[in-house]
Design an enzyme around this catalytic site. Structure first.
Site, short mmCIF file in Angstrom:
data_model
loop_
_atom_site.label_atom_id
_atom_site.label_comp_id
_atom_site.label_asym_id
_atom_site.label_seq_id
_atom_site.Cartn_x
_atom_site.Cartn_y
_atom_site.Cartn_z
N ARG A 165 -11.91 -4.23 4.18
CA ARG A 165 -11.65 -3.40 3.00
C ARG A 165 -12.29 -2.03 3.22
O ARG A 165 -13.41 -1.94 3.76
CB ARG A 165 -12.26 -4.02 1.74
CG ARG A 165 -11.48 -5.18 1.16
CD ARG A 165 -10.14 -4.74 0.55
NE ARG A 165 -9.42 -5.84 -0.04
CZ ARG A 165 -8.50 -6.59 0.56
NH1 ARG A 165 -8.16 -6.37 1.83
NH2 ARG A 165 -7.89 -7.58 -0.08
N GLU A 196 -6.25 3.91 -1.21
CA GLU A 196 -5.02 3.56 -0.51
C GLU A 196 -3.86 3.88 -1.43
O GLU A 196 -3.87 3.43 -2.57
CB GLU A 196 -5.00 2.08 -0.14
CG GLU A 196 -6.02 1.76 0.94
CD GLU A 196 -6.04 0.30 1.38
OE1 GLU A 196 -5.19 -0.47 0.89
OE2 GLU A 196 -6.89 -0.06 2.19
N HIS A 203 -2.81 -0.38 5.87
CA HIS A 203 -3.12 -1.74 5.38
C HIS A 203 -1.99 -2.74 5.71
O HIS A 203 -1.36 -3.29 4.80
CB HIS A 203 -3.38 -1.71 3.87
CG HIS A 203 -4.20 -2.88 3.39
ND1 HIS A 203 -5.04 -2.82 2.31
CD2 HIS A 203 -4.30 -4.16 3.84
CE1 HIS A 203 -5.62 -4.00 2.11
NE2 HIS A 203 -5.18 -4.83 3.05
#
Ligand SMILES: O=C(O)[C@H](O)CO
Length: 359
Positions: free
Chosen positions: A276, A305, A324
């Site tokens: 993360r 993000e 991601h």
């Protein structure tokens, strides 16, 4: 199997029938359906999960019909009113506001993710809501992507293809685009769990010399699988030629990778994060990369993000940033959606889920 768009549309039509198209059904059927538990799904999840839910005959559900944009918060707060179950992905903050909006019917939350930092566990626990999540099914995919990102970063593949395409490729040069190799290296894992082990298993054939790890406590059973040595956080920083972050984001791990860590790393080291973004202080990382304190970084996760294209990290040649995608294989995402659906159904039946978070 990845369903075509048309097939997916058909599934969605079946799926939303009880809530949205009940007009075409006999009054008996309507009555029966209206007694089924109501579920809201915050995203157009992959077809395997939708199929399980629609074929279960156990729930009536409605979903946010897009994978491109998350459901707006205002709409989400409306849609969850009175639901018995909720399926979400990691973009939805499940906090007190949302749980209050849902109300006391909500018994089960099923997130299509292994990470749960988007969930307010305390609030869920307080309300007695059971929580399903999707570990294990994504381990292979995440480990595979981590290895790809590590090699891309350490062997400077993005820079290399750019040079080849844009005329930077002159004569063969002795030190041009040299990187760092895994053979004979020490690989450090921050947070040893299933994913860390899977990464190490894949890296071992590259002739890694030594695996080391740190965690809140030694994890001998997992460590023995990859012959990894438990070291302190400081030693991890000092010894690792490659440091792979695999820990969950918690209040304890928030920005644990900061200037203190980077200042102890070798200037030949590569930092990799597929866990993360919040685990890293990005300003400190920028500083470490731009001053040559460390050699490179590969990130699959950032804060926020998406990371704005104007972010300074994007200006660095020694920083590879992915959007991601660690678990993004068709196989894995379908398995994640199936597991999320099954967790939900089991939870609503009051049975043990396949993967349930202990609150
Ligand atoms: O938490 C997760 O599941 C990953 O970050 C996305 O698959």
């Amino acid at each position: 199997m990845w369903c075509s768009r048309m097939a997916l549309r058909r599934l969605q039509q079946i799926a939303v029938t009880p809530l949205n198209m009940a007009g075409g059904l006999t009054s008996n059927m309507q009555r029966e359906m209206s007694t089924l538990p109501r579920v809201y799904i915050t995203r157009q999840i992959p077809p395997e999960g939708l199929k399980i839910l629609s074929e279960s005959g156990q729930v009536q559900f409605e979903l946010w019909d897009s994978d491109d944009v998350p459901v707006p918060r205002k709409e989400l707060l409306q849609k969850v009113k009175g639901v018995d179950g909720l399926v979400c992905v990691l973009t939805e903050k499940i906090d007190a506001e949302l749980l209050d909006a849902a109300g006391p019917n909500l018994k089960v939350l099923s997130t299509m993710s292994v990470g749960f930092d988007h969930l307010s566990l305390e609030e869920l626990k307080k309300r007695g809501i059971r929580v399903g999540y999707t570990p294990d099914v994504l381990t292979d995919s995440v480990a595979e992507l981590t290895v790809a990102l590590l090699l891309t970063t350490s062997r400077r593949l993005i820079e290399a293809t750019h040079e080849a395409k844009t005329g930077g490729w002159g004569t063969w040069r002795t030190l041009w685009l040299c990187g760092h190799e895994l053979a004979h290296s020490t690989v450090g894992i921050l947070g040893l769990g299933r994913i860390g082990v899977a990464i190490a298993e894949r890296l071992a054939p590259f002739k890694v010399k030594k695996f080391i790890y740190t965690d809140v406590a030694p994890r001998p059973e997992l460590a023995s699988v990859i012959n990894a040595e438990y070291v302190s956080f400081d030693e991890l920083a000092k010894q690792s030629d490659f440091l792979s972050v695999c820990c969950a984001l918690t209040p304890e791990t928030k920005e644990i990778c900061n200037k203190d860590l980077f200042s102890k790393m070798k200037n030949t080291s590569i930092f990799i994060n597929t866990s993360r973004g919040g685990v890293v202080n990005q300003e400190d990382l920028y500083e470490a990369l731009s001053t040559g304190q460390i050699a490179g970084a590969g990130l699959d996760v950032t804060v926020p993000e998406p990371l704005p294209t104007s972010h300074p990290l994007f200006t660095l040649k020694n920083c590879v940033i992915l959007p991601h995608i660690a678990s993004a294989s068709y196989y894995t995402r379908n398995n994640m959606s199936a597991l999320a659906a099954n967790n939900l159904l089991l939870g609503l039946r009051g049975e043990p889920m396949i993967k349930e978070l202990k609150l």
